[in-house]
Design a protein around this motif. Structure first.
Motif, PDB file in Angstrom:
ATOM      1  N   VAL A 194      -0.253  -5.047   3.954  1.00 54.34           N
ATOM      2  CA  VAL A 194      -0.169  -5.537   2.579  1.00 54.34           C
ATOM      3  C   VAL A 194      -1.495  -5.305   1.852  1.00 54.34           C
ATOM      4  N   VAL A 195      -2.609  -5.531   2.538  1.00 57.31           N
ATOM      5  CA  VAL A 195      -3.930  -5.277   1.952  1.00 57.31           C
ATOM      6  C   VAL A 195      -4.039  -3.825   1.514  1.00 57.31           C
ATOM      7  N   ALA A 196      -3.626  -2.902   2.385  1.00 53.77           N
ATOM      8  CA  ALA A 196      -3.740  -1.478   2.069  1.00 53.77           C
ATOM      9  C   ALA A 196      -2.875  -1.104   0.864  1.00 53.77           C
ATOM     10  N   ARG A 197      -1.662  -1.618   0.821  1.00 51.54           N
ATOM     11  CA  ARG A 197      -0.768  -1.269  -0.298  1.00 51.54           C
ATOM     12  C   ARG A 197      -1.258  -1.860  -1.610  1.00 51.54           C
ATOM     13  N   GLN A 198      -1.733  -3.085  -1.576  1.00 50.75           N
ATOM     14  CA  GLN A 198      -2.216  -3.703  -2.810  1.00 50.75           C
ATOM     15  C   GLN A 198      -3.482  -3.017  -3.315  1.00 50.75           C
ATOM     16  N   ALA A 199      -4.368  -2.631  -2.395  1.00 58.83           N
ATOM     17  CA  ALA A 199      -5.587  -1.933  -2.802  1.00 58.83           C
ATOM     18  C   ALA A 199      -5.246  -0.611  -3.475  1.00 58.83           C
ATOM     19  N   ASP A 200      -4.307   0.117  -2.888  1.00 59.52           N
ATOM     20  CA  ASP A 200      -3.888   1.390  -3.468  1.00 59.52           C
ATOM     21  C   ASP A 200      -3.197   1.182  -4.813  1.00 59.52           C
TER      22      ASP A 200
ATOM     23  N   SER B 282     -12.039  -3.671   0.130  1.00 54.68           N
ATOM     24  CA  SER B 282     -13.015  -3.047  -0.763  1.00 54.68           C
ATOM     25  C   SER B 282     -13.093  -1.543  -0.547  1.00 54.68           C
ATOM     26  N   ASP B 283     -13.213  -1.117   0.704  1.00 55.33           N
ATOM     27  CA  ASP B 283     -13.319   0.318   0.972  1.00 55.33           C
ATOM     28  C   ASP B 283     -12.005   1.036   0.651  1.00 55.33           C
TER      29      ASP B 283
ATOM     30  N   GLN C  24     -11.917   6.121  -6.386  1.00 53.57           N
ATOM     31  CA  GLN C  24     -12.853   7.222  -6.589  1.00 53.57           C
ATOM     32  C   GLN C  24     -12.172   8.570  -6.384  1.00 53.57           C
ATOM     33  N   ALA C  25     -11.258   8.649  -5.424  1.00 53.08           N
ATOM     34  CA  ALA C  25     -10.517   9.898  -5.230  1.00 53.08           C
ATOM     35  C   ALA C  25      -9.672  10.206  -6.455  1.00 53.08           C
TER      36      ALA C  25
END
Length: 491
Positions: free
Chosen positions: A226-232, A328-329, A336-337
């Protein structure tokens, strides 16, 4: 002809504490405004039948189709940082789930379909304006390639709803990979119902993260997913200038889709502090705050999952913090990409981030239009003599100084000018749902029952990366007297 929905319901098979069983409230005289025919086909539905009067009655909630198991989902949530232990679907009913052409399970929900046990003294209805806004913006987000709930249909009810004045009532048929939110977990966490949290987590893994079902620590892996999807997702929002406007935990989807388009808006002039929502008086959900708020919401999710991590509270907290630390990362890398693509950089070199930040700083200082600056920069990549990008700046010299360094940087890469321009145009839209255009559509519909502007705007926004010369005016920013300074929640 009979409207057939191939329902295969799973959420309504969960324990009764997860929802309230409630049917939509019938309306007086439903009339179909818009059917999303391609989406209907994707869902395995017959669009010709949905466009009949019988179809309109179902899409307005007047008739419940066979196989439906209508429910209002329970959830809690932090609203502008303040916790409310019981919210729930106060004006929406989930009819059921279907398996689409890609074998993905989709919710079909009626929004504005009448009161439920979670309505909290509300009328459970929706006005026409917010329904049209959500239809326009959610479908535009889909065309932009951003994970989102979608709009299957909009129907007027033949009744009025009372807000500040009497307004035409409407119902939106919303489609989502699910309507499970951070707030859904919070509903059970505040009640210390660990069994329900585990049941919900298992359901989410099976539905949205099936690859995690065999993981050694599936609930840790769920939080990480979930963290990865929300960050994206939030990175994608920022890259198109989107401001959600009401990022409460009950509006934060576990699936990683954009959900609940209330006072949402797209920026015209670039301003990191931009707020449009009339209820966001302190700027909590301003454009540049969205990554921070997403992490705050995810931290609330982590708190709910702690009992599934370990019986040792200190250990569980440390493990959750470690997972949250990846946000964050993950966000920064995606953002940035995306920015490098927007300025036409195919490789990564030292100094690129600073070069791009200098452009953003100059845009903010010069009130440059966010969408057009990047789109016209693509023209300049193909033809250095093109000056539409510099025309976005109050001080064109500020752009000239930056453009000199940009041309020096792009010259270090082997791509041709045409290749760079094509790549930039593929990620920088020409058309977004500009606030003044959306407002004009709503006014035409509400005041004159005229949906021609709505149809045209939806058509243009379906191809955001195409030039569409016949509709070039839709790319224009608002004139000073056209600017929309505030957007409003549908309730």
């Amino acid at each position: 002809m009979t409207v057939h929905f191939p329902f295969q319901n799973s959420y309504s098979a969960l324990p009764d504490s997860f929802f309230a069983r409630v049917a939509p409230t019938p309306v007086a005289a439903p009339r179909l405004i818009k059917l999303n025919r391609p989406l209907a086909v994707q869902l395995g539905l017959d669009p010709d039948v949905l466009e009949t009067p019988e179809g309109a009655e179902i899409l307005a909630g007047k008739t419940v189709p066979a196989g439906a198991d209508p429910i209002a989902m329970a959830y809690a949530g932090h609203q502008f940082g303040q916790f409310v232990p019981q919210l729930g679907d106060g004006r929406a009913v989930l009819l059921g789930e279907v398996i689409d052409k890609d074998s993905i399970r989709r919710d079909i929900q009626l929004k504005g379909s009448g009161p439920t046990p979670f309505s909290r003294r509300g009328d459970g209805r929706a006005a026409l304006g917010p329904v049209l806004r959500e239809y326009i913006v959610s479908e535009a987000m889909f065309a932009l390639g951003i994970p989102t709930t979608r709009s299957l249909a909009a129907v007027v009810t033949g009744e009025h709803v009372i807000r500040e004045t009497a307004l035409p009532g409407a119902v939106l048929t919303r489609v989502a990979s699910s309507h499970i939110r951070v707030g859904t977990f919070q509903f059970f966490a505040v009640r210390r119902d660990t069994d329900a949290i585990r049941r919900l987590a298992d359901h989410v893994i099976a539905r949205h993260y099936p690859e995690l079902s065999g993981a050694e620590r599936p609930y840790h892996a769920l939080l990480s997913g979930v963290v990865a999807r929300q960050a994206d997702l939030v990175a994608r929002w920022l890259l198109v200038g989107f401001i959600h406007g009401v990022m409460n935990t009950d509006n934060s989807s576990i699936s990683g889709e954009t959900i609940d388009y209330g006072p949402c808006a797209f920026m015209d002039a670039y301003n990191p502090s931009q707020v449009f929502s009339s209820i966001d008086e302190m700027g909590r959900y301003a454009y540049a705050n969205q990554p921070r708020i997403a992490l705050w919401n995810l931290t609330r999710l982590a708190e709910c999952l702690l009992p599934l991590f370990s019986d040792d509270q200190e250990k569980a907290v440390a493990e959750a913090q470690d997972i949250l630390g990846a946000f964050s990362d993950t966000f920064s890398n995606a953002y940035q990409a995306g920015l490098r693509k927007k300025v036409g950089l195919f490789t990564e070199r030292d100094g690129d981030d600073a070069l791009i930040q200098d452009l953003l700083d100059a845009m903010a200082k010069n009130q440059a239009d966010f969408t057009l600056t990047f789109r016209k920069l693509g023209d300049a990549a193909g033809d250095p003599a093109a000056d539409d990008a510099r025309a976005q700046f109050m001080d064109p010299g500020a752009f000239d100084e930056w453009a000199r360094r940009w041309h020096e940087r792009t010259a270090l890469e082997p791509q041709s000018a045409a290749e760079r321009q094509a790549a930039m145009h593929a990620v920088n839209p020409m058309f977004i749902p500009r606030n003044h255009r959306v407002e004009a559509v709503i006014q035409a519909a509400v005041n004159n029952d005229d949906y021609t502007p709505f149809e045209e705007l939806v058509k243009v926004l379906a191809m955001p990366f195409e030039d569409q010369p016949d509709y070039a005016a839709y790319a224009d920013p608002p004139l000073p007297d056209q600017r929309v300074l505030q957007t409003f929640c549908g309730t």
